[in-house]
Design a protein around this motif. Structure first.
Motif, PDB file in Angstrom:
ATOM      1  N   VAL A 166       0.263   4.827   7.439  1.00 49.04           N
ATOM      2  CA  VAL A 166       0.285   3.421   7.031  1.00 49.04           C
ATOM      3  C   VAL A 166       0.104   2.519   8.249  1.00 49.04           C
ATOM      4  O   VAL A 166      -0.686   1.574   8.238  1.00 49.04           O
ATOM      5  CB  VAL A 166       1.609   3.082   6.314  1.00 49.04           C
ATOM      6  CG1 VAL A 166       1.657   1.593   5.954  1.00 49.04           C
ATOM      7  CG2 VAL A 166       1.774   3.926   5.055  1.00 49.04           C
ATOM      8  N   ALA A 187       2.340   1.876  -3.356  1.00 50.60           N
ATOM      9  CA  ALA A 187       1.360   2.422  -4.299  1.00 50.60           C
ATOM     10  C   ALA A 187       0.918   3.836  -3.943  1.00 50.60           C
ATOM     11  O   ALA A 187       0.346   4.534  -4.775  1.00 50.60           O
ATOM     12  CB  ALA A 187       0.137   1.504  -4.359  1.00 50.60           C
ATOM     13  N   HIS A 188       1.188   4.263  -2.699  1.00 47.65           N
ATOM     14  CA  HIS A 188       0.800   5.602  -2.233  1.00 47.65           C
ATOM     15  C   HIS A 188       2.031   6.280  -1.604  1.00 47.65           C
ATOM     16  O   HIS A 188       2.096   6.465  -0.386  1.00 47.65           O
ATOM     17  CB  HIS A 188      -0.335   5.515  -1.218  1.00 47.65           C
ATOM     18  CG  HIS A 188      -1.571   4.856  -1.740  1.00 47.65           C
ATOM     19  ND1 HIS A 188      -1.738   3.484  -1.745  1.00 47.65           N
ATOM     20  CD2 HIS A 188      -2.707   5.383  -2.278  1.00 47.65           C
ATOM     21  CE1 HIS A 188      -2.924   3.195  -2.263  1.00 47.65           C
ATOM     22  NE2 HIS A 188      -3.532   4.322  -2.601  1.00 47.65           N
ATOM     23  N   GLN A 239       2.979   9.194  -1.338  1.00 50.71           N
ATOM     24  CA  GLN A 239       2.773  10.458  -0.629  1.00 50.71           C
ATOM     25  C   GLN A 239       2.332  10.245   0.821  1.00 50.71           C
ATOM     26  O   GLN A 239       2.416  11.160   1.652  1.00 50.71           O
ATOM     27  CB  GLN A 239       1.719  11.309  -1.363  1.00 50.71           C
ATOM     28  CG  GLN A 239       0.275  10.841  -1.196  1.00 50.71           C
ATOM     29  CD  GLN A 239      -0.092   9.613  -2.017  1.00 50.71           C
ATOM     30  OE1 GLN A 239       0.732   9.112  -2.794  1.00 50.71           O
ATOM     31  NE2 GLN A 239      -1.306   9.130  -1.855  1.00 50.71           N
ATOM     32  N   ALA A 240       1.875   9.042   1.164  1.00 45.96           N
ATOM     33  CA  ALA A 240       1.396   8.764   2.522  1.00 45.96           C
ATOM     34  C   ALA A 240       2.586   8.656   3.484  1.00 45.96           C
ATOM     35  O   ALA A 240       3.646   8.145   3.125  1.00 45.96           O
ATOM     36  CB  ALA A 240       0.589   7.475   2.547  1.00 45.96           C
ATOM     37  N   TRP A 265       0.839  -1.204   0.000  1.00 44.56           N
ATOM     38  CA  TRP A 265       0.000   0.000   0.000  1.00 44.56           C
ATOM     39  C   TRP A 265       0.871   1.250   0.000  1.00 44.56           C
ATOM     40  O   TRP A 265       0.599   2.213  -0.720  1.00 44.56           O
ATOM     41  CB  TRP A 265      -0.931  -0.011   1.210  1.00 44.56           C
ATOM     42  CG  TRP A 265      -1.995   1.040   1.139  1.00 44.56           C
ATOM     43  CD1 TRP A 265      -3.216   0.931   0.549  1.00 44.56           C
ATOM     44  CD2 TRP A 265      -1.918   2.374   1.663  1.00 44.56           C
ATOM     45  NE1 TRP A 265      -3.925   2.109   0.683  1.00 44.56           N
ATOM     46  CE2 TRP A 265      -3.146   3.015   1.365  1.00 44.56           C
ATOM     47  CE3 TRP A 265      -0.945   3.080   2.379  1.00 44.56           C
ATOM     48  CZ2 TRP A 265      -3.418   4.318   1.735  1.00 44.56           C
ATOM     49  CZ3 TRP A 265      -1.210   4.381   2.744  1.00 44.56           C
ATOM     50  CH2 TRP A 265      -2.433   5.004   2.425  1.00 44.56           C
ATOM     51  N   LYS A 266       1.903   1.253   0.799  1.00 43.00           N
ATOM     52  CA  LYS A 266       2.810   2.399   0.840  1.00 43.00           C
ATOM     53  C   LYS A 266       3.511   2.584  -0.499  1.00 43.00           C
ATOM     54  O   LYS A 266       3.680   3.720  -0.989  1.00 43.00           O
ATOM     55  CB  LYS A 266       3.831   2.213   1.951  1.00 43.00           C
ATOM     56  CG  LYS A 266       4.992   3.212   1.943  1.00 43.00           C
ATOM     57  CD  LYS A 266       4.547   4.658   2.089  1.00 43.00           C
ATOM     58  CE  LYS A 266       5.763   5.568   2.164  1.00 43.00           C
ATOM     59  NZ  LYS A 266       5.398   7.006   2.175  1.00 43.00           N
ATOM     60  N   ASN A 268      -3.504   2.675   9.446  1.00 44.43           N
ATOM     61  CA  ASN A 268      -4.429   2.042   8.492  1.00 44.43           C
ATOM     62  C   ASN A 268      -4.378   0.523   8.550  1.00 44.43           C
ATOM     63  O   ASN A 268      -5.365  -0.150   8.229  1.00 44.43           O
ATOM     64  CB  ASN A 268      -4.120   2.507   7.070  1.00 44.43           C
ATOM     65  CG  ASN A 268      -4.522   3.945   6.815  1.00 44.43           C
ATOM     66  OD1 ASN A 268      -5.339   4.500   7.548  1.00 44.43           O
ATOM     67  ND2 ASN A 268      -3.955   4.552   5.787  1.00 44.43           N
TER      68      ASN A 268
END
Length: 260
Positions: free
Chosen positions: A218, A209-210, A212-213, A206-207, A221
């Motif tokens: 993370v 793919a994202h 900017q987060a 997930w990180k 979430n």
């Protein structure tokens, strides 16, 4: 079978060796290497070895670095549904935990015949069909005995932080001790560790793919109590900090080599 992964790289042998960082994933299955062989380095044990042409791989718990061959390289990985490899082999998966074993020694020489056919075709569609036909024939010989514990594995795969051990045991109509024993037999590790690996893998993907987060978001979430909790899992499973693993993935062979 859950899914297939087919990789085909053509790598210039005059270039520096490429290394693929491979932290634990919540999966097990078979691999075929019709062209090229990788050298693996277990970060925890320091073991260095050339991987077999055909392998059975159990649930990994250690990070492995793969040194890619300086040649034409083809790999087909078959990922099984939870419990699928146990049903195929009828052997406790603790025998394969954190290791890759020569498939000829576990199954029989027919896997090399499959590999020979793979090496003599250039069609990716045909490669998948060859492997699929072989596995369909093998699975016809397997009794359909999907256990409740296999379904628990699927739950943990998709929701690794949502369920307590007591709740999972109740869903399987087992005591917590029975659940632990059957899960280890069919998956190679206990449900708690499996859930941790699944969460670590989901959080990292997930990180990636994202970008900017921030890492605290993370952690929240994905059910970590705080960033330090997440950091601890990354150090255990990847051997490095979260940002270092991101940097290593950015240099992975599949990201920088020309795909044929």
């Amino acid at each position: 079978m859950k899914e297939y992964l087919l990789l085909h790289f053509i790598y210039d042998p005059t270039k520096p060796a490429l290394i693929k960082a491979f932290p634990p994933l919540p999966e097990h299955g078979l691999e075929f290497f019709p062209k090229g062989l990788v050298t693996s380095v277990n970060q925890r044990t320091g073991e260095v070895k050339k991987e077999p042409r055909n392998t059975v791989f159990g649930q990994p718990v250690s990070r492995i670095n793969f040194v890619m061959p300086a040649e034409d390289y083809v790999m087909i990985r078959v990922i099984f549904h939870t419990g699928g490899l146990f049903r195929l082999l009828r052997v406790p998966l603790t025998e394969f935990t954190d290791k890759k074993t020569d498939a000829e020694a576990v199954i029989n020489r027919e896997v090399q015949l499959v590999n020979d056919r793979l090496a003599n075709t250039a069609s990716y569609v045909d490669m998948i069909e060859i492997v699929e036909q072989y596995l369909l024939e093998k699975t016809r010989q397997v009794k359909s005995d999907r256990h409740a514990v296999d379904k628990i594995g699927t739950l943990l795969l998709h929701n690794p932080t949502r369920f307590s051990l007591d709740w999972l045991a109740d869903q399987a109509c087992l005591s917590p001790r029975q659940l632990e024993r059957k899960f280890v037999e069919r998956m190679g590790i206990g449900p708690k560790l499996f859930g941790r690996i699944a969460r670590f893998h989901k959080a990292f993907l997930w990180k990636e793919a994202h970008p900017q987060a921030d890492w605290l978001s993370v952690a929240v979430n994905f059910g970590y109590t705080d960033f330090h909790h997440l950091f601890k899992d990354f150090k255990e499973f990847a051997g490095v900090t979260p940002n270092t693993l991101l940097s290593e993935y950015a240099r992975s062979p599949e990201k920088i080599l020309r795909l044929v």
